[in-house]
Design a protein around this motif. Structure first.
Motif, PDB file in Angstrom:
ATOM      1  N   VAL A 144       0.846  -1.197   0.000  1.00 30.56           N
ATOM      2  CA  VAL A 144       0.000   0.000   0.000  1.00 30.56           C
ATOM      3  C   VAL A 144       0.885   1.251   0.000  1.00 30.56           C
ATOM      4  N   ILE A 145       1.929   1.219   0.823  1.00 27.29           N
ATOM      5  CA  ILE A 145       2.824   2.370   0.915  1.00 27.29           C
ATOM      6  C   ILE A 145       3.618   2.534  -0.376  1.00 27.29           C
ATOM      7  N   MET A 148       1.506   4.020  -3.046  1.00 22.81           N
ATOM      8  CA  MET A 148       1.272   5.454  -2.843  1.00 22.81           C
ATOM      9  C   MET A 148       2.437   6.272  -3.388  1.00 22.81           C
ATOM     10  N   ARG A 151       2.528   6.302  -7.143  1.00 23.60           N
ATOM     11  CA  ARG A 151       1.512   7.203  -7.719  1.00 23.60           C
ATOM     12  C   ARG A 151       2.100   8.586  -7.888  1.00 23.60           C
ATOM     13  N   TRP A 152       2.882   8.980  -6.891  1.00 22.20           N
ATOM     14  CA  TRP A 152       3.529  10.284  -6.976  1.00 22.20           C
ATOM     15  C   TRP A 152       4.613  10.268  -8.065  1.00 22.20           C
ATOM     16  N   TYR A 158       4.119  16.868 -11.190  1.00 20.15           N
ATOM     17  CA  TYR A 158       5.345  17.033 -10.408  1.00 20.15           C
ATOM     18  C   TYR A 158       5.959  15.690 -10.018  1.00 20.15           C
ATOM     19  N   LEU A 260      -4.911   0.369  -6.013  1.00 14.41           N
ATOM     20  CA  LEU A 260      -4.547   1.668  -5.458  1.00 14.41           C
ATOM     21  C   LEU A 260      -4.124   2.679  -6.512  1.00 14.41           C
TER      22      LEU A 260
ATOM     23  N   LEU B 244      -5.105   3.868   5.413  1.00 10.99           N
ATOM     24  CA  LEU B 244      -4.323   4.635   4.440  1.00 10.99           C
ATOM     25  C   LEU B 244      -5.048   4.712   3.108  1.00 10.99           C
ATOM     26  N   GLN B 248      -6.268   8.034   1.153  1.00  8.62           N
ATOM     27  CA  GLN B 248      -5.895   8.346  -0.224  1.00  8.62           C
ATOM     28  C   GLN B 248      -7.137   8.644  -1.058  1.00  8.62           C
ATOM     29  N   LEU B 252      -6.917  13.024  -2.162  1.00  7.11           N
ATOM     30  CA  LEU B 252      -5.998  12.733  -3.256  1.00  7.11           C
ATOM     31  C   LEU B 252      -4.834  13.701  -3.328  1.00  7.11           C
ATOM     32  N   PHE B 255      -0.551  15.156  -0.419  1.00  2.53           N
ATOM     33  CA  PHE B 255       0.534  14.188  -0.344  1.00  2.53           C
ATOM     34  C   PHE B 255       1.220  14.171   1.014  1.00  2.53           C
ATOM     35  N   LEU B 258      -0.789  12.125   3.417  1.00  2.93           N
ATOM     36  CA  LEU B 258      -0.715  10.710   3.061  1.00  2.93           C
ATOM     37  C   LEU B 258       0.611  10.096   3.453  1.00  2.93           C
ATOM     38  N   MET B 259       1.686  10.823   3.146  1.00  2.32           N
ATOM     39  CA  MET B 259       3.016  10.283   3.425  1.00  2.32           C
ATOM     40  C   MET B 259       3.294  10.242   4.925  1.00  2.32           C
ATOM     41  N   ALA B 262       1.736   7.057   5.817  1.00  2.00           N
ATOM     42  CA  ALA B 262       2.565   5.952   5.345  1.00  2.00           C
ATOM     43  C   ALA B 262       3.778   5.769   6.252  1.00  2.00           C
TER      44      ALA B 262
END
Lengths: 318, 291
Positions: A144-145, A148, A151-152, A158, A260, B244, B248, B252, B255, B258-259, B262
């Motif tokens: 999951v992490i 994430m 995704r970035w 960016y 995800l 988590l 998300q 959205l 960040f 979210l981080m 995480a």
């Protein structure tokens, strides 16, 4: 506690098992079971859980696949669900995507593990454990992490990916939201997640190769590359096959990052077998159909597995 | 294999370091973004370090604000989400399952390895056979069962199927085959009960396998995701990965938040890994070696 006499009698009955009539044989089996009652008690707690939550569900899955499940009872529909699976466009797309994903990622994952392990193995103890740790650490963190972060990485505005490709003059893309790039983005991600398990297993296998083999080859004038190709790689074959198997099973079941990162979209561009099963069961509530899909997945995995074993035995005979 | 040429050696190190960076970058990014100043989170080009570190020295007049902004993600997380609850849920479920698995699987593995009883082969092959079946097969039947038992949206729905996993039985059996039977015989002759023999002789001898099984069980439960998102729908009951995902889905664009989440989920596993690295490596090679 049984007397020595009883055990003697028992071995005798076992020896004469074929000659004794079945009634007596049954009695001695029961006696044997009673004698070993402790074993059954040790097995009992796990046995109950295993039966309830593994064995029954497995059998039930095969039953469900031939039923139309409803809250107020299920009816038998024979092979109708399997027919729907075969006819469904979505399933074909999911199967095709899963195969594409598998064919690219599995060989690369195994190869990268082999190359990294080869590079690590001659290093000193401390360097070895550092790199081993560095490659394995991401494996212990939740997908999951990792998903994430990626995704970035693929973010249109960016993200790191567009930034790095910008240096190479590649125009920025919205990788995860275009049907022609989304699956490839997921494939690249899987290849770049380091094969920690593979590196550790290869290193362990390399450690067990006797040095005398390399020394003999050296005396015969084999170069370093030749020694690797002629000695190391062939002797690692069992590990390679085992890792290929693991990687195969894993890639047939790829799901978390799909859910995800793309949700199977855009359209069905990144739909895989498991993401489809998940949607069929828990979004459309088509339990029978989902079970049939899961069984097809199982059969495909089995076919690949058997093919692997067959290759292994054939190779072993060579 | 000896690497003789130093250019080769440097190339080796270079390749390995590049891969190590690729490998650790995602985790590094989690922490770096969690601590990034909000106005740099979406910077183009991306900032590779939390800029608070730099600005702390270049703008001494704003230090308190910089500190506040650096940790704003965590602050928001603890204030406006259930992260503590999720963390606690994840931790206690992982502990309960790990302890349960260790007790159940050691007992079952012992019986399969050291007892000659009718049906032993059948049990063993049932276990090995079901190990080969992908988890997705049982997803739907389990779901129906959990619904019928009225366990939907409870932690029992996670704990019971996890306690039924068979890999541990297999692992413990393989390990216990190496325990000498003479020891057990001797205990029997000394008049020790079955139960006492098990706890005083078998369990201490199986310690290395117990450590491996415990660690892998904890890790798998801590990170499990697919089944929890299916059976849990009450935010108070979420485990960290499920929490988590909902974060998300809702935020959205945030960040940093979210981080931060995480990071909270990743730290315990990183600590466990660093502490027990040896057992992880042992466990992996134990599973892969064919007798």
């Amino acid at each position: 506690m049984s007397s020595p006499q009883a055990t003697e009698e028992l071995t005798k009955t076992q020896l004469d098992a074929k000659a004794t009539p079945p009634a007596i044989r049954r009695k001695s089996l029961l006696r044997e079971m009673w004698k070993q009652r402790a074993a059954y008690l040790f097995l009992l707690p796990k046995g109950i859980l295993f039966t309830a939550f593994v064995l029954i569900p497995v059998i039930w899955a095969f039953v469900l696949a031939f039923q139309e499940y409803g809250v107020f009872g299920s009816e038998w529909v024979g092979f109708k669900n399997f027919k729907s699976v075969a006819d469904s466009e979505a399933f074909r797309t999911a199967l095709w995507n899963t195969l594409k994903y598998t064919v690219v990622t599995v060989p690369l994952q195994v190869l990268i593990a082999l190359v990294l392990a080869t590079l690590i193995s001659p290093l000193g103890r401390r360097a070895q454990s550092f790199f081993r740790g560095a490659f394995y650490l991401p494996t212990v963190t939740s997908m999951v992490i990792i998903a994430m972060v990626w995704r970035w990485v693929y973010n249109y505005r960016y993200g790191l990916f567009n930034y790095v490709l910008g240096f190479l003059g590649v125009p920025a893309q919205d990788w995860l939201n275009q049907s022609n790039t989304a699956l490839w983005a997921l494939i690249i991600m899987s290849v770049l997640i380091p094969p920690g398990v593979g590196v550790i297993m290869y290193l362990a296998a390399m450690d067990s190769i006797p040095d005398s083999l390399y020394e003999a080859a050296k005396i015969d004038g084999a170069s370093e590359v030749q020694r690797w190709w002629r000695i190391t790689v062939p002797l690692l074959k069992p590990t390679t096959l085992y890792l290929t198997m693991l990687s195969l099973i894993g890639s047939f079941q790829v799901f978390t990052q799909i859910l995800l990162m793309t949700g199977g979209g855009p359209g069905h561009a990144t739909e895989t077998l498991v993401s489809l099963i998940y949607k069929t069961a828990f979004r459309d509530l088509e339990f029978g159909l989902a079970s049939a899909q899961a069984i097809v997945l199982f059969v495909i995995t089995l076919i690949f597995g058997i093919a692997q074993y067959w290759l292994m035995y054939r190779k072993a005979e060579d | 294999m000896q690497i003789k040429h130093s250019p080769m050696k440097w190339l080796t190190y270079f390749v390995l370091f590049v891969w190590a960076i690729i490998s650790l970058l995602p985790l590094y990014w989690v922490f770096s973004t969690a601590l990034q100043l909000p106005n740099y989170v979406e910077a183009d080009p991306p900032k590779l370090i939390p800029m608070g570190i730099v600005e702390f020295f270049t703008h001494p007049e704003n230090r308190s604000l910089i500190l506040h902004d650096t940790f704003a993600g965590f602050q928001q997380l603890f204030q406006s989400t259930n992260i503590w609850r999720w963390f606690f849920n994840s931790a206690y479920i992982a502990v309960v399952v790990t302890v349960g698995i260790l007790v159940l699987d050691t007992m079952a593995g012992y019986a399969l390895a050291k007892k000659e009883f009718p049906g032993r082969k059948l049990f063993f092959w049932l276990i090995v056979g079901t190990m080969m079946i992908p988890g997705q097969i049982t997803l739907v039947p389990l779901f129906i069962m959990v619904q019928n038992l009225g366990l939907m949206n409870t932690h029992w729905a996670l704990i019971l199927p996890d306690l039924s996993m068979v890999f541990g039985v297999f692992l413990m059996r393989q390990y216990m085959l190496s325990i000498p039977s003479d020891l057990l015989e001797a205990a029997k002759i000394d008049g020790a009960s079955e139960w006492k023999t098990f706890w005083t002789i078998v369990v201490p001898l199986a310690k290395p396998a117990l450590a491996t099984l415990g660690i892998f069980t904890f890790m798998n439960v801590w990170n499990s995701f697919l089944w929890p998102i299916i059976v849990l729908n009450d935010a108070d009951l979420y485990t960290l990965p499920v929490g988590l995902k909902t974060l998300q889905d809702q935020n959205l664009a945030i960040f940093k938040l979210l981080m931060s989440g995480a990071a909270v989920a990743a730290v315990p596993m990183i600590v466990v890994f660093v502490a027990f690295q040896r057992h992880f490596i042992k466990g992996l090679t134990l599973g892969g070696v064919k007798e």
